[in-house]
Scaffold this motif. Structure first.
Motif, PDB file in Angstrom:
ATOM      1  N   ALA A 158      -1.192  -0.295 -11.978  1.00 45.45           N
ATOM      2  CA  ALA A 158      -1.470  -1.386 -11.036  1.00 45.45           C
ATOM      3  C   ALA A 158      -0.322  -2.391 -11.004  1.00 45.45           C
ATOM      4  O   ALA A 158       0.043  -2.902  -9.935  1.00 45.45           O
ATOM      5  N   ARG A 159       0.278  -2.665 -12.173  1.00 44.28           N
ATOM      6  CA  ARG A 159       1.384  -3.637 -12.238  1.00 44.28           C
ATOM      7  C   ARG A 159       2.603  -3.114 -11.498  1.00 44.28           C
ATOM      8  O   ARG A 159       3.269  -3.869 -10.766  1.00 44.28           O
ATOM      9  N   ARG A 160       2.897  -1.849 -11.648  1.00 49.30           N
ATOM     10  CA  ARG A 160       4.034  -1.251 -10.950  1.00 49.30           C
ATOM     11  C   ARG A 160       3.794  -1.252  -9.440  1.00 49.30           C
ATOM     12  O   ARG A 160       4.658  -1.663  -8.661  1.00 49.30           O
ATOM     13  N   VAL A 170      -1.581 -10.117  -6.876  1.00 49.71           N
ATOM     14  CA  VAL A 170      -1.940  -8.977  -7.729  1.00 49.71           C
ATOM     15  C   VAL A 170      -1.179  -9.048  -9.046  1.00 49.71           C
ATOM     16  O   VAL A 170      -1.749  -8.876 -10.134  1.00 49.71           O
ATOM     17  N   VAL A 171       0.123  -9.299  -8.961  1.00 48.85           N
ATOM     18  CA  VAL A 171       0.950  -9.376 -10.162  1.00 48.85           C
ATOM     19  C   VAL A 171       0.472 -10.515 -11.068  1.00 48.85           C
ATOM     20  O   VAL A 171       0.332 -10.346 -12.286  1.00 48.85           O
ATOM     21  N   ALA A 172       0.195 -11.680 -10.486  1.00 53.17           N
ATOM     22  CA  ALA A 172      -0.265 -12.831 -11.280  1.00 53.17           C
ATOM     23  C   ALA A 172      -1.611 -12.533 -11.935  1.00 53.17           C
ATOM     24  O   ALA A 172      -1.843 -12.875 -13.094  1.00 53.17           O
ATOM     25  N   CYS A 212      -8.059  -7.438  -9.485  1.00 53.88           N
ATOM     26  CA  CYS A 212      -6.609  -7.396  -9.243  1.00 53.88           C
ATOM     27  C   CYS A 212      -6.212  -6.210  -8.368  1.00 53.88           C
ATOM     28  O   CYS A 212      -5.029  -5.887  -8.239  1.00 53.88           O
ATOM     29  N   SER A 213      -7.188  -5.535  -7.760  1.00 52.31           N
ATOM     30  CA  SER A 213      -6.913  -4.278  -7.064  1.00 52.31           C
ATOM     31  C   SER A 213      -6.347  -4.445  -5.661  1.00 52.31           C
ATOM     32  O   SER A 213      -5.890  -3.488  -5.057  1.00 52.31           O
TER      33      SER A 213
END
Length: 376
Positions: A158-160, A170-172, A212-213
């Motif tokens: 998910a982070r990538r 999303v990153v935060a 966070c999706s």
């Protein structure tokens, strides 16, 4: 910029003898052309060919960004206006180079989770759990490790993807989850027997990645809070959970975190603080305050559209009205509401398991023994 000029206008910007070239470079590129290139594009390319090095773009990245700025998508416009392969190739390879750098940066950020949960850390924990003489520790470690492995794998992906898609919310949101993972692993690695025995409970307390999706969900989760103060508040809350501090200290700390989250508009942190506060208030026997916290938590989640938080609040209410302040009718009503939300969310995993875990004692208290056994 010389290649861009040549591709756009069919000729190099400067020509002539050595002396003439020097003189023309000092004078700058030609002021006008007859190729129909839009003025803003011409201005960008002319700046890149300025006689004064200080007036030029500081880097190729800044040049590309200038070409990408409104009112036009310059890369496409340059290609359509000229049909020149030189321009297309130049911009294509420039983009490809910067895209690869961005991919590398995103992958590096995603792989940073390995500094928290790496093979050395897992090997140490394997030894600590094996050395414990408490019952069922091998099974506890197997389950906890599997859950944390799956969590970190999903976090990394998910982070990538969030980074590559340029989704800042999303990153935060994921960086908040990273804090919880980090704070969870630290006390486990210290080998405290009580903490090791609660390995599975602590691992499953990691906040869900579902909010966070997507950029929309993550923005709703974060509210207006994106700064260092919210990150520090998240860390304070995590330290209440992993490992748990004394109940009354935990209540006080959770209230402080809740106050910070409210002032910053951080919806997700408010929900997590309410969950921890409610659990601690029940632990200290303060049922009236716990009930008020659950209802306030549910109201907040419904008001802000935080569906998962609302579902968790409903599940907490089921537990509360079965075990802490028995009211089976209210417990059944909240269970039905939670079930409907889980179906709407399409969640076949943790939320369903949490609800079913609370429904078993509800069914037993209601005299539905066979149904309870079947569900269990």
């Amino acid at each position: 910029c010389v290649s861009l000029w040549e591709g756009l206008f069919g000729a190099r910007p400067f020509s002539g003898s050595r002396e003439e070239l020097l003189s023309r470079k000092l004078a700058g590129p030609p002021a006008s052309t007859d190729r129909g290139v839009p003025g803003p594009v011409l201005s960008v390319v002319r700046r890149g060919l300025a006689a004064d090095p200080q007036a030029r773009f500081a880097s190729m990245r800044s040049l590309v960004e200038a070409l990408e700025r409104p009112p036009f998508a310059w890369k496409r416009l340059a290609w359509l206006a000229t049909g020149t392969a030189t321009v297309a190739a130049s911009l294509f390879f420039t983009d490809a180079w910067f895209d690869q750098r961005r991919v590398t940066a995103c992958e590096t950020a995603a792989d940073s989770v390995e500094t928290i949960w790496d093979e050395a850390r897992k090997a140490k924990l394997t030894e600590l759990f094996a050395a414990s003489d408490a019952p069922f520790m091998a099974a506890t470690w197997t389950t906890a490790r599997r859950y944390i492995d799956e969590y970190t794998d999903r976090w990394r992906t998910a982070r990538r993807d969030g980074c590559l898609a340029e989704q800042p919310a999303v990153v935060a949101c994921l960086e908040r989850r990273r804090i919880h993972l980090e704070v969870l692993v630290e006390p486990l690695a210290e080998g405290d027997p009580a903490t090791l025995r609660r390995g599975v409970v602590l691992a499953t307390a990691l906040p869900s990645l579902e909010p966070c999706s997507s950029e929309t969900k993550a923005a709703r989760e974060l509210g207006a809070a994106r700064g260092p103060s919210s990150l520090e508040a998240e860390r304070r809350l995590a330290r209440v959970i992993y490992p748990p501090v004394q109940p009354r200290d935990a209540v006080r700390e959770a209230k402080e975190v809740l106050k910070i989250a409210r002032s910053s508009g951080d919806v997700g942190l408010q929900g997590r603080a309410f969950a921890e506060l409610t659990d601690r208030q029940i632990g200290t026997g303060d049922f009236e305050q716990a009930e008020a916290s659950i209802l306030e938590w549910l109201s907040l989640a419904e008001r802000t559209g935080a569906d998962e938080q609302a579902t968790r609040a409903l599940i907490e209410a089921v537990d509360f009205y079965v075990n802490s302040k028995p009211d089976l009718e209210r417990a059944r009503e909240y269970a039905r509401m939670a079930d409907a939300r889980i179906r709407a969310l399409g969640d076949p995993g943790m939320l369903r398991l949490l609800l079913d875990h609370q429904r078993v004692p509800l069914l037993l208290e209601s005299g539905e023994v066979e149904a309870a056994i079947e569900l269990a």
